[in-house]
Design an enzyme around this catalytic site. Structure first.
Site, PDB file in Angstrom:
ATOM      1  N   HIS A 253       0.543  -0.564   0.233  1.00 27.32           N
ATOM      2  CA  HIS A 253       0.527  -0.116   0.133  1.00 27.32           C
ATOM      3  C   HIS A 253       0.731   1.609  -0.078  1.00 27.32           C
ATOM      4  O   HIS A 253       1.867   1.097   0.235  1.00 27.32           O
ATOM      5  CB  HIS A 253      -1.014   0.014   1.246  1.00 27.32           C
ATOM      6  CG  HIS A 253      -2.198  -0.922   1.061  1.00 27.32           C
ATOM      7  ND1 HIS A 253      -2.984  -0.890   2.040  1.00 27.32           N
ATOM      8  CD2 HIS A 253      -2.285  -2.236   0.099  1.00 27.32           C
ATOM      9  CE1 HIS A 253      -3.832  -1.970   1.448  1.00 27.32           C
ATOM     10  NE2 HIS A 253      -3.563  -2.381   0.859  1.00 27.32           N
TER      11      HIS A 253
ATOM     12  N   GLU B 249       1.247   3.116   2.183  1.00 24.34           N
ATOM     13  CA  GLU B 249       1.932   3.907   3.131  1.00 24.34           C
ATOM     14  C   GLU B 249       3.710   3.023   3.425  1.00 24.34           C
ATOM     15  O   GLU B 249       4.816   4.077   3.551  1.00 24.34           O
ATOM     16  CB  GLU B 249       1.117   3.470   4.566  1.00 24.34           C
ATOM     17  CG  GLU B 249       0.034   4.183   5.000  1.00 24.34           C
ATOM     18  CD  GLU B 249      -1.262   3.999   4.189  1.00 24.34           C
ATOM     19  OE1 GLU B 249      -2.702   3.550   4.511  1.00 24.34           O
ATOM     20  OE2 GLU B 249      -0.615   3.379   3.052  1.00 24.34           O
TER      21      GLU B 249
ATOM     22  N   CYS C  80      -4.744   1.032   6.937  1.00 27.84           N
ATOM     23  CA  CYS C  80      -5.935   0.002   6.914  1.00 27.84           C
ATOM     24  C   CYS C  80      -5.180  -0.680   8.271  1.00 27.84           C
ATOM     25  O   CYS C  80      -4.312  -0.764   8.981  1.00 27.84           O
ATOM     26  CB  CYS C  80      -5.513  -1.380   6.343  1.00 27.84           C
ATOM     27  SG  CYS C  80      -3.592  -1.926   5.543  1.00 27.84           S
TER      28      CYS C  80
ATOM     29  N   THR D 248     -28.194   1.301 -24.468  1.00 16.96           N
ATOM     30  CA  THR D 248     -26.816   1.101 -23.701  1.00 16.96           C
ATOM     31  C   THR D 248     -27.162   1.905 -22.651  1.00 16.96           C
ATOM     32  O   THR D 248     -27.357   2.167 -21.523  1.00 16.96           O
ATOM     33  CB  THR D 248     -26.224   0.351 -23.775  1.00 16.96           C
ATOM     34  OG1 THR D 248     -26.205  -1.202 -24.558  1.00 16.96           O
ATOM     35  CG2 THR D 248     -24.876  -0.321 -22.199  1.00 16.96           C
TER      36      THR D 248
END
Length: 349
Positions: free
Chosen positions: A51, A53, A78, A297
């Protein structure tokens, strides 16, 4: 602008490098500051990797400075074991005394637990710095967590008189794209695809254009290709069956043979089609999707109120007849030119 705001904006800037590759994880950015100088930077690695960090901490040349530094991160660190260990544990282990967080993580496995873990370890935590900007940056992840569906971007190109495609008689007999926009606009689309997790088109678009739906004119990861094929009439010789990227076919028919790299999903086309598609994409952990056509769509998502932004190119050629463009109402946030083309960006009211 104070010092915390300054470095949080830098963290957001870093996080943009992870758009497309980090998903379904959030594209988090992080920088570490000591005496008003950045000593470490990082952003979320491709899914399954470290991650933001962790990458920022590992980039610091002198680890001793971490004990006197401030870590800025766009989203709450986290606190649980997933594919990687908890970032909050690493921050505590490195004895970083101050953590500045842009936004609380709404994921049920985090949702304030990372903040509490940091505080319990004696770390000073500052919350809500540039929160609005962090929320805008993390809008894909937040939409997925809070609304239980992907972030939906509608994209199409139209003629100067409002047609998304010309009459069939104006096209070549071979299935290939009929370009309305210039090469620079088309390259912009490939850039966008590299930032999103999936791209979706309807049956007629595939039959008419035989698209690749990749990022060959940009550097980045190809998105998951999703297309509708209710009766399985799209030839297996078409590009979308070439196995070059993960491909999901939404159909009403059950089949015993599935081409390599293709996932068949059986759905009900007659009941809340747009919502049903969102449910399938959510189940596949797809946090964002660009819907590129065709009109039927696109209009189904507009009519179901299931869209977040629209990106509409307008070329200089008039068709006078053909397939009309979707009808949409939203808030215009910008209108720019790309050579002779114009690009209008709308957000949902």
């Amino acid at each position: 602008m104070n010092i915390d705001q300054k470095y949080m904006l830098r963290a957001i800037e870093l996080g943009k490098n992870a758009l497309g590759s980090a998903a379904p994880n959030p594209a988090v950015g992080c920088c570490i500051v000591h005496k008003d100088s950045i000593i470490g930077e990082g952003y979320t690695s491709p899914y399954g990797g470290p991650h933001a960090e962790v990458n920022a901490i590992q980039s610091v040349r002198d680890p001793l400075l971490l004990k006197r530094a401030t870590l800025y991160v766009t989203l709450e660190p986290c606190s649980h074991f997933g594919k990687t260990p908890p970032c909050s544990d690493l921050i505590i282990k490195k004895e970083i005394p101050h953590v500045v967080i842009g936004l609380k993580d709404p994921h049920h496995k985090v949702a304030g637990k990372g903040i509490e873990k940091l505080k319990s370890a004696g770390i000073e935590v500052t919350m809500g710095i540039k929160e609005k900007e962090c929320r805008a940056h993390h809008i894909r992840f937040l939409t997925f967590q809070e609304k239980k569906r992907p972030y939906i971007i509608l994209k199409w190109a139209e003629s100067s008189d409002g047609y998304i495609a010309p009459e069939i008689s104006e096209r070549n007999t071979k299935a290939e794209p009929y370009w309305i926009t210039n090469t620079y606009s088309r390259q912009r689309v490939h850039h966008w695809r590299s930032e999103e997790q999936a791209v979706l088109v309807g049956t007629q678009t595939v039959l008419d254009d035989n698209p690749r739906l990749d990022v060959r004119h940009w550097k980045g990861r190809n998105p998951t290709r999703v297309f509708l094929d209710r009766t399985l009439k799209i030839p297996k010789t078409f590009h979308l069956f070439d196995g070059s990227s993960k491909t999901i076919v939404l159909t009403e028919q059950k089949t015993q043979t599935t081409p390599k790299g293709v996932i068949m999903e059986t759905i009900n086309f007659d009941h809340d089609l747009a919502a049903t598609i969102c449910e399938v994409l959510y189940r596949h952990q797809i946090t964002s999707v660009i819907i590129e056509g065709g009109t039927k769509t696109l209009q189904s998502f507009i009519d179901a109120d299931l869209w977040d932004e629209a990106r509409i190119f307008t070329g200089v050629t008039a068709f006078e007849s053909g397939t009309k463009s979707p009808v949409i109402t939203g808030t215009q946030i910008s209108r720019t030119t790309i050579c002779e083309d114009s690009l209008t960006l709308l957000t949902h009211d």
